[in-house]
Write a protein that holds these residues in place. Structure first.
Motif, short mmCIF file in Angstrom:
data_model
loop_
_atom_site.label_atom_id
_atom_site.label_comp_id
_atom_site.label_asym_id
_atom_site.label_seq_id
_atom_site.Cartn_x
_atom_site.Cartn_y
_atom_site.Cartn_z
N LYS A 90 0.81 -1.23 0.00
CA LYS A 90 0.00 0.00 0.00
C LYS A 90 0.85 1.28 0.00
O LYS A 90 0.43 2.31 -0.50
CB LYS A 90 -1.01 -0.01 1.15
CG LYS A 90 -0.46 0.38 2.53
CD LYS A 90 -1.64 0.61 3.49
CE LYS A 90 -1.32 0.49 4.95
NZ LYS A 90 -0.21 1.23 5.51
N ASP A 91 2.03 1.21 0.60
CA ASP A 91 2.87 2.40 0.70
C ASP A 91 3.70 2.61 -0.58
O ASP A 91 3.77 1.74 -1.43
CB ASP A 91 3.80 2.30 1.92
CG ASP A 91 3.03 2.47 3.23
OD1 ASP A 91 1.87 2.86 3.18
OD2 ASP A 91 3.62 2.20 4.29
N ARG A 92 4.34 3.77 -0.63
CA ARG A 92 5.17 4.08 -1.80
C ARG A 92 6.37 3.17 -1.90
O ARG A 92 6.85 2.84 -2.96
CB ARG A 92 5.71 5.52 -1.67
CG ARG A 92 4.75 6.57 -2.13
CD ARG A 92 5.39 7.92 -1.96
NE ARG A 92 5.87 8.11 -0.60
CZ ARG A 92 6.38 9.22 -0.13
NH1 ARG A 92 6.50 10.25 -0.92
NH2 ARG A 92 6.78 9.32 1.12
N ASP A 93 6.91 2.80 -0.70
CA ASP A 93 8.16 2.06 -0.66
C ASP A 93 7.97 0.73 0.03
O ASP A 93 7.23 0.64 1.01
CB ASP A 93 9.22 2.82 0.16
CG ASP A 93 9.47 4.19 -0.37
OD1 ASP A 93 10.30 4.31 -1.26
OD2 ASP A 93 8.82 5.15 0.12
#
Lengths: 388, 78
Positions: free
Chosen positions: A35-38
């Motif tokens: 879900k996160d960018r990284d």
């Protein structure tokens, strides 16, 4: 990107990456959604792990080792310190690099990875999970899967959508907050633990060195403690008292599901791994190694089921986990329940008795042995940990 | 403002009493993990309560490590 995979893994922490890798290594198609960018960031972790726990999955590498640990320092409420030496026992990790490297092993095995993909629902056919719905850069999308592996961490919701009761009793939630601070004078080969009602009732306080005079300083307390006083208040008081004015490089919050594994961690079309399944050592709160083990078992069994064209095979995952670690965690949980209810006097007595033992005979096992004198009913449980 | 003019958010059991202060949130997920009703939505850096599912049980309030979720006995105003 295809719109159908053999396995879709939700979450790219250590458990998710190992599930993706072990499935892909068996030759099935795998997509891992994050879900996160990284991958690997933000980190929500004290970052300590045993060397053996790491090396089962990835060779040790200086680029993600911040400190090499050979001692434990256990500190009683009255300041009595018990030091236990272990030899070359563990590491404090740089998780943002470590998680990245784990995800790379999954990619190398053939898994596809997509970040910024927020899973917000499951697809069903005949009451069986057959894929996930997700939001990607503002667009709602779907991907089908023969098996979905939920590795979505402490905030897990994917398992619930499949009808498995996954939420955590607030009393079992260790609510944690931590800072990474600079200019901290601590031995860089020692993990420091502090106990007692003033620093971390029904939990513990930690100072884990990160190298270069930096350290992860934090604590976890049960939600039942949080009712009266938050983890943040305890941390602020400790910092004020011990490290006033220390520069803060990072400050984070997080939760550790400090209880035995969920009763049910598989259902038709879905497996749950890692923190989402509560595959955490309830005594230490450590979840990296056990999450990787849970993930690897889940990934392997999912791939086997697909290869055999017998999807019911995934339901054997519960027992495979229970035999490998789940049973052990139940024992650890009973010990935790004993120890977390100790009064400050008891901790002080244990520390005092322990320090009478000759230095070369001080082991973690002996701490428990001494603890037993104060609480004989723990005997059976402790015996199980060290005998089985 | 006249109290009668106030508009409250409503939960399953009446007025919504729980408030998340998004500016202070670390998006750690403790609250989501303990919520028995699956009533909290957490994205990368976005969090909100699904009002229609919340039962005001306050478990999220007790579990928040950094005092971001508050219990407001007067109710949460839109």
């Amino acid at each position: 990107m295809k719109n159908e995979y053999d396995v879709v893994v939700v979450g790219s922490g250590p458990a998710g990456s190992m599930a993706a890798r072990f499935a892909a290594e068996k030759g099935v198609s795998v997509l891992m959604l994050e879900k996160d960018r990284d991958v690997g960031y933000p980190v929500r972790c004290g970052e300590a792990i045993s060397k053996a726990g790491v090396e089962e999955f990835i060779p040790s590498d200086e680029k993600w080792i911040n400190a090499r640990i050979s001692k434990f320092s256990l500190n009683a409420p009255n300041g009595t310190e018990c030091v236990i030496e272990f030899g070359d026992a563990g590491y404090v990790l740089e998780r943002r690099i470590f998680d990245y490297e784990l995800a790379k092993t999954a990619a190398k095995a053939g898994a596809e990875i997509l970040t910024r993909a927020y899973v917000n629902g499951l697809l069903f056919s005949d009451d069986k999970v057959c894929g996930v719905k997700y939001e990607y850069r503002g667009e709602q999308k779907e991907v089908k899967a023969k098996v979905v592996i939920a590795a979505d961490g402490v905030e897990s919701r994917v398992g619930r959508w499949a009808g498995i009761k996954t939420y955590i009793d607030y009393r079992d939630m260790e609510c944690c907050t931590q800072v990474t601070a600079a200019n901290i004078n601590a031995n860089e080969d020692t993990l420091y633990f502090y106990f007692g009602k003033d620093v971390a009732p029904q939990g513990y306080f930690w100072v884990f060195p990160k190298g270069g005079n930096c350290a992860n300083i934090g604590l976890g307390v049960s939600g039942i403690v949080g009712k009266k006083k938050s983890a943040l208040s305890f941390l602020n008081e400790f910092m004020e008292q011990h490290y006033p004015g220390a520069p803060i490089l990072t400050s984070i919050a997080g939760g550790v599901p400090s209880a035995p594994t969920l009763e049910k961690i598989s259902a038709p079309g879905i497996l749950i791994v890692g923190d989402a399944a509560r595959q955490v050592n309830p005594l230490s709160g450590g979840g990296i190694a056990s999450g990787m083990i849970g993930g690897s078992i889940g990934g392997r069994i999912a791939a086997e089921a697909i290869k055999m064209n017998k999807l019911d095979h995934i339901l054997t995952y519960d027992k495979a986990w229970h035999d490998r670690l789940g049973k052990r965690h139940e024992t650890f949980n009973r010990i935790k329940n004993g120890i977390y209810n100790f009064s400050d006097d008891k901790f002080n007595n244990i520390a005092h008795s322990f320090n009478k033992i000759p230095k070369d005979k001080r082991t973690l096992g002996r701490v428990f042995t001494v603890a037993l004198i104060n609480n004989p009913s723990l005997l059976i449980d402790v015996a199980k940990v060290f005998i089985v | 403002m006249n109290p009668i003019d106030k508009k409250y958010r409503y939960a399953k059991t009446g007025k919504l009493l729980i408030e998340i202060v998004p500016d202070k949130c670390d998006f750690c997920g403790c609250c989501v993990g303990v919520c028995p009703e699956d009533a909290i939505e957490l994205k990368e850096a976005e969090i909100f309560i699904i009002d229609s599912r919340c039962t005001n049980c306050a478990k999220c309030v007790w579990s928040c490590p950094i005092e971001v979720i508050k219990f407001n006995k007067d109710g949460v105003i839109i």
